[in-house]
Write a protein that holds these residues in place. Sequence first.
Motif, mmCIF file in Angstrom:
data_model
loop_
_atom_site.group_PDB
_atom_site.id
_atom_site.type_symbol
_atom_site.label_atom_id
_atom_site.label_comp_id
_atom_site.label_asym_id
_atom_site.label_seq_id
_atom_site.Cartn_x
_atom_site.Cartn_y
_atom_site.Cartn_z
ATOM 1 N N PHE A 140 36.203 32.369 58.858
ATOM 2 C CA PHE A 140 34.829 32.602 58.432
ATOM 3 C C PHE A 140 34.398 34.046 58.658
ATOM 4 C CE2 PHE A 140 34.313 27.908 58.609
ATOM 5 C CZ PHE A 140 33.908 27.753 57.296
ATOM 6 N N LYS A 141 34.972 34.706 59.660
ATOM 7 C CA LYS A 141 34.702 36.135 59.861
ATOM 8 C C LYS A 141 35.241 36.930 58.673
ATOM 9 C CE LYS A 141 33.847 40.082 61.963
ATOM 10 N NZ LYS A 141 32.474 40.622 62.070
ATOM 11 N N ALA A 142 36.485 36.628 58.271
ATOM 12 C CA ALA A 142 37.074 37.302 57.111
ATOM 13 C C ALA A 142 36.288 36.985 55.848
ATOM 14 C CB ALA A 142 38.530 36.873 56.942
ATOM 15 N N PHE A 143 35.880 35.725 55.724
ATOM 16 C CA PHE A 143 35.131 35.309 54.546
ATOM 17 C C PHE A 143 33.776 36.003 54.487
ATOM 18 C CE2 PHE A 143 34.511 32.704 50.976
ATOM 19 C CZ PHE A 143 33.226 32.195 50.999
ATOM 20 N N THR A 144 33.141 36.173 55.633
ATOM 21 C CA THR A 144 31.868 36.884 55.697
ATOM 22 C C THR A 144 32.027 38.329 55.240
ATOM 23 O OG1 THR A 144 31.085 35.499 57.527
ATOM 24 C CG2 THR A 144 29.993 37.619 57.224
ATOM 25 N N MET A 145 33.123 38.961 55.655
ATOM 26 C CA MET A 145 33.372 40.352 55.264
ATOM 27 C C MET A 145 33.648 40.465 53.762
ATOM 28 S SD MET A 145 35.674 41.606 58.525
ATOM 29 C CE MET A 145 35.589 43.358 58.110
ATOM 30 N N ILE A 146 34.387 39.489 53.228
ATOM 31 C CA ILE A 146 34.705 39.514 51.797
ATOM 32 C C ILE A 146 33.449 39.279 50.955
ATOM 33 C CG2 ILE A 146 35.895 38.244 49.956
ATOM 34 C CD1 ILE A 146 38.241 37.897 51.886
ATOM 35 N N THR A 147 32.649 38.265 51.304
ATOM 36 C CA THR A 147 31.430 38.016 50.530
ATOM 37 C C THR A 147 30.449 39.180 50.679
ATOM 38 O OG1 THR A 147 30.531 36.728 52.396
ATOM 39 C CG2 THR A 147 31.598 35.503 50.616
ATOM 40 N N GLY A 148 30.454 39.813 51.857
ATOM 41 C CA GLY A 148 29.606 40.995 52.051
ATOM 42 C C GLY A 148 30.003 42.126 51.121
ATOM 43 N N LYS A 149 31.312 42.300 50.941
ATOM 44 C CA LYS A 149 31.807 43.353 50.038
ATOM 45 C C LYS A 149 31.441 43.028 48.595
ATOM 46 C CE LYS A 149 34.097 47.198 49.386
ATOM 47 N NZ LYS A 149 33.611 47.455 48.020
ATOM 48 N N LEU A 150 31.546 41.751 48.209
ATOM 49 C CA LEU A 150 31.185 41.354 46.847
ATOM 50 C C LEU A 150 29.694 41.560 46.595
ATOM 51 C CD1 LEU A 150 33.237 38.030 46.457
ATOM 52 C CD2 LEU A 150 33.852 40.332 45.689
ATOM 53 N N GLU A 151 28.865 41.227 47.602
ATOM 54 C CA GLU A 151 27.419 41.414 47.469
ATOM 55 C C GLU A 151 27.081 42.903 47.382
ATOM 56 O OE1 GLU A 151 23.843 38.811 49.062
ATOM 57 O OE2 GLU A 151 24.713 40.008 50.678
ATOM 58 N N GLU A 152 27.807 43.719 48.148
ATOM 59 C CA GLU A 152 27.606 45.170 48.098
ATOM 60 C C GLU A 152 27.931 45.714 46.709
ATOM 61 O OE1 GLU A 152 30.093 48.951 49.789
ATOM 62 O OE2 GLU A 152 29.643 47.361 51.226
ATOM 63 N N ASP A 153 29.023 45.214 46.123
ATOM 64 C CA ASP A 153 29.399 45.647 44.774
ATOM 65 C C ASP A 153 28.334 45.261 43.751
ATOM 66 O OD1 ASP A 153 31.735 46.634 45.843
ATOM 67 O OD2 ASP A 153 32.966 44.927 45.223
ATOM 68 N N LEU A 154 27.765 44.058 43.910
ATOM 69 C CA LEU A 154 26.710 43.623 42.999
ATOM 70 C C LEU A 154 25.475 44.504 43.129
ATOM 71 C CD1 LEU A 154 26.919 39.723 43.327
ATOM 72 C CD2 LEU A 154 27.437 41.071 41.290
ATOM 73 N N SER A 155 25.144 44.877 44.352
ATOM 74 C CA SER A 155 23.985 45.740 44.589
ATOM 75 C C SER A 155 24.188 47.101 43.937
ATOM 76 C CB SER A 155 23.755 45.920 46.099
ATOM 77 O OG SER A 155 23.452 44.686 46.708
ATOM 78 N N THR A 156 25.394 47.638 44.058
ATOM 79 C CA THR A 156 25.709 48.935 43.469
ATOM 80 C C THR A 156 25.609 48.899 41.950
ATOM 81 O OG1 THR A 156 27.212 49.433 45.297
ATOM 82 C CG2 THR A 156 27.455 50.749 43.285
ATOM 83 N N SER A 157 26.143 47.814 41.353
ATOM 84 C CA SER A 157 26.109 47.701 39.893
ATOM 85 C C SER A 157 24.692 47.490 39.376
ATOM 86 C CB SER A 157 27.014 46.561 39.423
ATOM 87 O OG SER A 157 26.553 45.319 39.924
ATOM 88 N N SER A 158 23.843 46.802 40.171
ATOM 89 C CA SER A 158 22.474 46.541 39.721
ATOM 90 C C SER A 158 21.615 47.801 39.777
ATOM 91 C CB SER A 158 21.833 45.432 40.570
ATOM 92 O OG SER A 158 21.705 45.837 41.921
ATOM 93 N N LEU A 159 21.998 48.758 40.640
ATOM 94 C CA LEU A 159 21.251 50.016 40.724
ATOM 95 C C LEU A 159 21.383 50.818 39.435
ATOM 96 C CD1 LEU A 159 22.039 51.188 44.374
ATOM 97 C CD2 LEU A 159 19.869 50.300 43.491
ATOM 98 N N SER A 160 22.516 50.653 38.755
ATOM 99 C CA SER A 160 22.735 51.388 37.510
ATOM 100 C C SER A 160 22.057 50.722 36.321
ATOM 101 C CB SER A 160 24.241 51.519 37.238
ATOM 102 O OG SER A 160 24.833 50.232 37.115
ATOM 103 N N ASP A 161 21.547 49.515 36.529
ATOM 104 C CA ASP A 161 20.841 48.798 35.462
ATOM 105 C C ASP A 161 19.529 48.264 36.035
ATOM 106 O OD1 ASP A 161 19.940 47.337 33.334
ATOM 107 O OD2 ASP A 161 21.728 46.083 33.131
ATOM 108 N N THR A 162 18.492 49.047 35.930
ATOM 109 C CA THR A 162 17.195 48.693 36.521
ATOM 110 C C THR A 162 16.436 47.646 35.714
ATOM 111 O OG1 THR A 162 16.173 50.551 35.366
ATOM 112 C CG2 THR A 162 16.965 50.943 37.610
ATOM 113 N N THR A 163 16.983 47.267 34.552
ATOM 114 C CA THR A 163 16.289 46.301 33.695
ATOM 115 C C THR A 163 16.488 44.865 34.158
ATOM 116 O OG1 THR A 163 18.174 46.144 32.178
ATOM 117 C CG2 THR A 163 16.506 47.828 31.710
#
Length: 318
Positions: free
Chosen positions: A81-104
């Motif tokens: 679950f520690k590894a899983f938390t880190m992986i889902t955190g990375k996926l959420e970070e990637d989503l946040s980064t991609s959403s910054l480029s599309d403010t709509t």
Amino acid sequence: MCSDLELQPTMDQTDYCSDGGLHVTLTLRLLMHGKEVGSIIGKKGDTIKRMREESSARINVSEGSCPERIITITGSMEAVFKAFTMITGKLEEDLSTSSLSDTTRSKPPVTLRLVIPASQCGSLIGKGGSKIKEIRETTGAQVQVAGDLLPNSTERAVTISGTQDAIIHCIRQICAVILESPPKGATIPYRPTLGPGPVVFSGGQAYTVQGQFAVPHPDLSKLHQLAAQHASYNAVNQSSSSYSGLDNSGQTTSQELLIPNDLIGCIIGRQGSKINEIRQMSGAQIKIDNQVDGSTERLVTITGGALNINLAQYLINA
């Protein structure tokens, strides 16, 4: 962003129930697209190396030329679950980064698909859907159990979406249910492929046909051998047939089964998906007669070699 996750727990049930899961060993498998895998691995493997070190879990990425790859996470319950938390955190970070480029549009939720044996889905859903409703309400995550089997497997997908915290809380609860209700019978795990191909059985070995080549399929071979030792239903009648089955190691015959009407829908699947899977995986012909007025059962005729018939019966009863 969507990924597949397969849970393959091995454990001592008594230890889990008595001490909260400290001695449980879990294996979680995530199916990811190439871009997601690259993000998890990081430059020169730095990200995945850090995840391994900080979580103490074994994290491996499958080889292959498929557009999707399997990430396998194995270890103690807390390490996984520690590894899983880190992986889902990375996926959420990637989503946040991609959403910054599309403010709509707002940031989409992280979405995963948990892959579990079909025999465990009933426990996860609960009587009248009570268990899955409880999981949704207590975790805040969206959870949906697929009605059909995943291709060339005896597993179903459970889609989970929400925030990182909601997903992790949800996965913990699902794991608890699954660990308390082990799968019944043999399981063929879902594996991503370039494309589905027909299955041929020869000499006790299963092969998937890919282009001009027949590639050995160890999971189907194992189930094929197990099925040879099982008979799921009593035969109503057995007669010879001229049909030339895929398994030419024995005489081709026909086996007739009587299946209750209320189970036929589960065997056929949505738009015939499950019965077609059984036909492909067993190498047998399967015919379901129309319902007869006043009868509570349907006649199902399976045609092929002895092993093909046994495998078809095994899968019908799975």
